[in-house]
Every structure is written in C-alpha cells, then in structure tokens.
Design a protein around this motif. Structure first.
Motif, PDB file in Angstrom:
ATOM      1  N   VAL A  76      67.750  25.870  47.538  1.00 38.71           N
ATOM      2  CA  VAL A  76      66.901  27.054  47.581  1.00 38.71           C
ATOM      3  C   VAL A  76      67.108  27.719  48.939  1.00 38.71           C
ATOM      4  N   MET A  77      67.559  28.951  48.933  1.00 38.34           N
ATOM      5  CA  MET A  77      67.777  29.678  50.182  1.00 38.34           C
ATOM      6  C   MET A  77      66.461  30.256  50.671  1.00 38.34           C
ATOM      7  N   THR A  78      66.188  30.077  51.952  1.00 38.95           N
ATOM      8  CA  THR A  78      64.939  30.538  52.549  1.00 38.95           C
ATOM      9  C   THR A  78      65.219  31.371  53.792  1.00 38.95           C
ATOM     10  N   SER A  79      64.169  31.987  54.326  1.00 39.94           N
ATOM     11  CA  SER A  79      64.269  32.817  55.525  1.00 39.94           C
ATOM     12  C   SER A  79      64.658  31.985  56.746  1.00 39.94           C
ATOM     13  N   ARG A  80      65.225  32.653  57.731  1.00 41.07           N
ATOM     14  CA  ARG A  80      65.550  31.996  59.001  1.00 41.07           C
ATOM     15  C   ARG A  80      64.339  31.934  59.937  1.00 41.07           C
ATOM     16  N   ASP A  81      63.250  32.574  59.577  1.00 43.08           N
ATOM     17  CA  ASP A  81      62.142  32.776  60.510  1.00 43.08           C
ATOM     18  C   ASP A  81      60.996  31.790  60.341  1.00 43.08           C
ATOM     19  N   HIS A  82      61.285  30.557  59.976  1.00 38.61           N
ATOM     20  CA  HIS A  82      60.212  29.571  59.805  1.00 38.61           C
ATOM     21  C   HIS A  82      60.020  28.761  61.081  1.00 38.61           C
ATOM     22  N   PRO A  83      58.756  28.536  61.475  1.00 35.99           N
ATOM     23  CA  PRO A  83      58.495  27.766  62.687  1.00 35.99           C
ATOM     24  C   PRO A  83      58.698  26.270  62.507  1.00 35.99           C
ATOM     25  N   ASN A  84      58.666  25.789  61.254  1.00 32.33           N
ATOM     26  CA  ASN A  84      58.804  24.351  61.000  1.00 32.33           C
ATOM     27  C   ASN A  84      59.227  24.123  59.547  1.00 32.33           C
ATOM     28  N   GLY A  85      59.486  22.865  59.235  1.00 31.39           N
ATOM     29  CA  GLY A  85      59.927  22.524  57.893  1.00 31.39           C
ATOM     30  C   GLY A  85      58.879  22.748  56.830  1.00 31.39           C
ATOM     31  N   THR A  86      57.598  22.582  57.182  1.00 26.49           N
ATOM     32  CA  THR A  86      56.535  22.778  56.204  1.00 26.49           C
ATOM     33  C   THR A  86      56.477  24.227  55.750  1.00 26.49           C
ATOM     34  N   SER A  87      56.639  25.139  56.682  1.00 21.29           N
ATOM     35  CA  SER A  87      56.667  26.560  56.347  1.00 21.29           C
ATOM     36  C   SER A  87      57.849  26.885  55.441  1.00 21.29           C
ATOM     37  N   ARG A  88      59.004  26.302  55.725  1.00 22.72           N
ATOM     38  CA  ARG A  88      60.189  26.506  54.882  1.00 22.72           C
ATOM     39  C   ARG A  88      59.941  25.943  53.480  1.00 22.72           C
ATOM     40  N   LEU A  89      59.287  24.801  53.428  1.00 24.48           N
ATOM     41  CA  LEU A  89      58.945  24.180  52.148  1.00 24.48           C
ATOM     42  C   LEU A  89      58.044  25.091  51.318  1.00 24.48           C
ATOM     43  N   ASN A  90      57.099  25.732  51.977  1.00 20.60           N
ATOM     44  CA  ASN A  90      56.164  26.613  51.280  1.00 20.60           C
ATOM     45  C   ASN A  90      56.909  27.787  50.635  1.00 20.60           C
ATOM     46  N   GLU A  91      57.871  28.363  51.359  1.00 27.75           N
ATOM     47  CA  GLU A  91      58.653  29.447  50.769  1.00 27.75           C
ATOM     48  C   GLU A  91      59.478  28.936  49.589  1.00 27.75           C
ATOM     49  N   PRO A 209      44.005  22.848  67.645  1.00 28.05           N
ATOM     50  CA  PRO A 209      44.217  22.317  69.000  1.00 28.05           C
ATOM     51  C   PRO A 209      44.880  20.947  69.048  1.00 28.05           C
ATOM     52  N   LEU A 210      44.432  19.997  68.224  1.00 27.90           N
ATOM     53  CA  LEU A 210      45.058  18.673  68.242  1.00 27.90           C
ATOM     54  C   LEU A 210      46.513  18.752  67.789  1.00 27.90           C
ATOM     55  N   GLU A 211      46.770  19.545  66.767  1.00 27.29           N
ATOM     56  CA  GLU A 211      48.138  19.737  66.282  1.00 27.29           C
ATOM     57  C   GLU A 211      49.032  20.250  67.402  1.00 27.29           C
ATOM     58  N   GLN A 212      48.552  21.245  68.139  1.00 28.41           N
ATOM     59  CA  GLN A 212      49.351  21.827  69.208  1.00 28.41           C
ATOM     60  C   GLN A 212      49.527  20.860  70.374  1.00 28.41           C
ATOM     61  N   THR A 213      48.498  20.062  70.650  1.00 29.51           N
ATOM     62  CA  THR A 213      48.559  19.124  71.765  1.00 29.51           C
ATOM     63  C   THR A 213      49.545  17.992  71.503  1.00 29.51           C
ATOM     64  N   GLU A 214      49.445  17.394  70.322  1.00 33.82           N
ATOM     65  CA  GLU A 214      50.305  16.257  69.983  1.00 33.82           C
ATOM     66  C   GLU A 214      51.644  16.701  69.395  1.00 33.82           C
ATOM     67  N   GLN A 215      51.725  17.991  68.947  1.00 27.66           N
ATOM     68  CA  GLN A 215      52.901  18.474  68.228  1.00 27.66           C
ATOM     69  C   GLN A 215      53.127  17.656  66.959  1.00 27.66           C
ATOM     70  N   LEU A 216      52.032  17.481  66.213  1.00 24.66           N
ATOM     71  CA  LEU A 216      52.054  16.776  64.935  1.00 24.66           C
ATOM     72  C   LEU A 216      51.359  17.650  63.899  1.00 24.66           C
ATOM     73  N   GLU A 217      52.125  18.140  62.933  1.00 27.21           N
ATOM     74  CA  GLU A 217      51.589  19.099  61.975  1.00 27.21           C
ATOM     75  C   GLU A 217      50.466  18.520  61.113  1.00 27.21           C
ATOM     76  N   GLN A 218      50.518  17.216  60.818  1.00 26.14           N
ATOM     77  CA  GLN A 218      49.515  16.636  59.922  1.00 26.14           C
ATOM     78  C   GLN A 218      48.112  16.656  60.520  1.00 26.14           C
ATOM     79  N   LEU A 219      48.011  16.795  61.837  1.00 20.56           N
ATOM     80  CA  LEU A 219      46.689  16.848  62.463  1.00 20.56           C
ATOM     81  C   LEU A 219      45.939  18.117  62.076  1.00 20.56           C
TER      82      LEU A 219
END
Length: 258
Positions: A76-91, A209-219
């Motif tokens: 599945v071809m997606t945009s180049r402008d995704h900040p992370n894999g989860t965003s790409r998955l959503n598209e 905030p926790l997500e940004q601090t730890e750099q863990l998307e699941q937070l």
C-alpha cells in the motif's frame, strides 16, 4: 468512541510500515543478502499467524514496492509526510477501506525473525483483557539483555494483564531490594492490535506529555484513559538496528537454510 472497542474476532489485517530512512542502518528494509529483502522476511513470518487474513506492507517508497513485487507481497503506497509508523498505518487502513470494527495488527518491518505466535498473542491481548482498546506483547529479559538499557522498553502490568506503565527507564524502583518476581518488568515488543476505529481516534489526538517525554507512542493511549492488554510470550525477536545485527541474522538464516 468508548474505551472498550468492539472487535471482529474472526480475522485480522496485519500491516507492516516500512520506510527507507534509518539513522544507524540506512535502507535496512531492503537489505537482501539472504535473497529476500529484510521486510519480506517479516511478511513471510507473520503470514503463518492463525488469524492473519491479509498481510501487507505500507510504504512511501517505490523502491520498496519494486523489491517486494517478485514475492507477490501486497503493498500500500502512502504519503511521505508521516511522523511515525502508526500514522502511516492509519493511512494504509483508509486506503484498504477497512471498517471501523476491523482488527489491525501493527508489526515492525525490521524484525525478520518475528514469530507468528506473537501476532496471535497481540490479538489475544486485545480480546481477552477486560476493557482493552489495544493489545500488545512482552517477554522476560534474556540473560544477555540489560533492563537498564533505554533502548529496551519496559512494561509493568496489573494482575488482569493491563499495562500500568511503559518506560525506557528501569521500572519499578526496587526500594526494598527484595527483587520480587511479580514486580519485575517485562521487555515490551513493539507489536500492537487494535480496531480501525481506535487507530483513527488515536491518530487524530494530539501527542501527550508522557509520550513526548519518553518518546513512546503507546503512552498516548494510557494518558487518554484507554486500557492496553499485554500478553507474555516466551521469546522476543531480534530487531535489526545496525549492520552488525543484520550480519548476525544473515548468518543465522544461512545456517537454517543451507
């Protein structure tokens, strides 16, 4: 959307985000010294999962698509402008036209030794944990793994299997020094199961905030009040982050496929 999403328990779509950019090992998903691109090994492994009705790769690179074409892999071809894999998955889920109650598994494109049982365990964590909106997996730390390593993500669970916290730091702090087995962290593996509806709501929310601090998307999910079910598995796959790790994988693969 309620915290407890409904699930179609019959089958799941496994989507593997794959991008060429990698700081420590550029274009690693295309590394092919085994005769197969690295990400194709992931596809081969997860296709064996009992409930995987469709396995596809989501990428923004025509080179990835071309490399996978000889193997008949759905891309599945997606945009180049995704900040992370989860965003790409959503598209990719939107391109595939998945319904809100369709169950999706997000598998990492750099884990060629991913066992099919891990995919099934993530799905079981989603379905068997009361009120869970996400399912994921974890394993005990191996003898050669240091729980203090910030590159190895830790998770601690409640008695019903819900995640209490994920962290790059060593959690919990063993104040008593007793080393109680039930309080030891598990090593989190980056595989997730959720519904299409939950994924869309997650991606529409701002980073927390926790997500940004730890750099863990699941937070983000925990901070939003959603429950994450965590199933323990026996073995953790070796992710490929460096050329040396890829070389070790190639040697293991060649021993198993003489």
């Amino acid at each position: 959307m309620s915290p407890a999403a409904s699930h179609n328990q019959s089958a799941a779509t496994v989507i593997i985000p794959a991008r060429l950019g990698s700081t420590r090992f550029p274009e690693k998903v295309l590394a092919d010294r085994t005769g197969r691109p690295l990400v194709q090994h992931v596809v081969d492994s997860v296709k064996a999962a009992a409930r995987a009705k469709l396995v596809c790769v989501a990428t923004d690179s025509e080179r990835v698509a071309a490399a996978l074409a000889p193997f008949g892999t759905r891309v599945v071809m997606t945009s180049r402008d995704h900040p992370n894999g989860t965003s790409r998955l959503n598209e990719a889920a939107a391109v595939l036209g998945l319904a809100d109650d369709a169950v999706i598994v997000n598998a990492q494109g750099d884990e060629p030794e991913m066992q099919a049982a891990i995919i099934d365990a993530a799905l079981a964590a989603l379905q068997d944990t009361p009120g869970a909106s996400m399912g994921t997996v974890a394993a005990r730390f191996g003898p050669d793994e240091d729980p203090r390593d910030p590159n190895l993500v830790k998770v601690v669970r409640a008695r019903d299997g819900r995640a209490l916290m994920f962290s790059r730091s060593l959690i919990p702090f063993d104040r008593s020094g007793l080393g109680l087995d039930g309080a030891r962290p598990l090593r989190h593996l980056g595989v997730y199961a959720y519904t299409r509806g939950f994924l869309a709501a997650y991606c529409a929310a701002e980073a927390t905030p926790l997500e940004q601090t730890e750099q863990l998307e699941q937070l983000r999910a925990l901070e939003m009040g959603f429950a994450i079910g965590v199933h323990e598995v026996a073995n953790a796959p070796q992710g490929i982050d460096t050329p040396a790790q890829y070389e070790a994988f190639v040697q293991r693969w060649k021993r198993e496929h003489p």
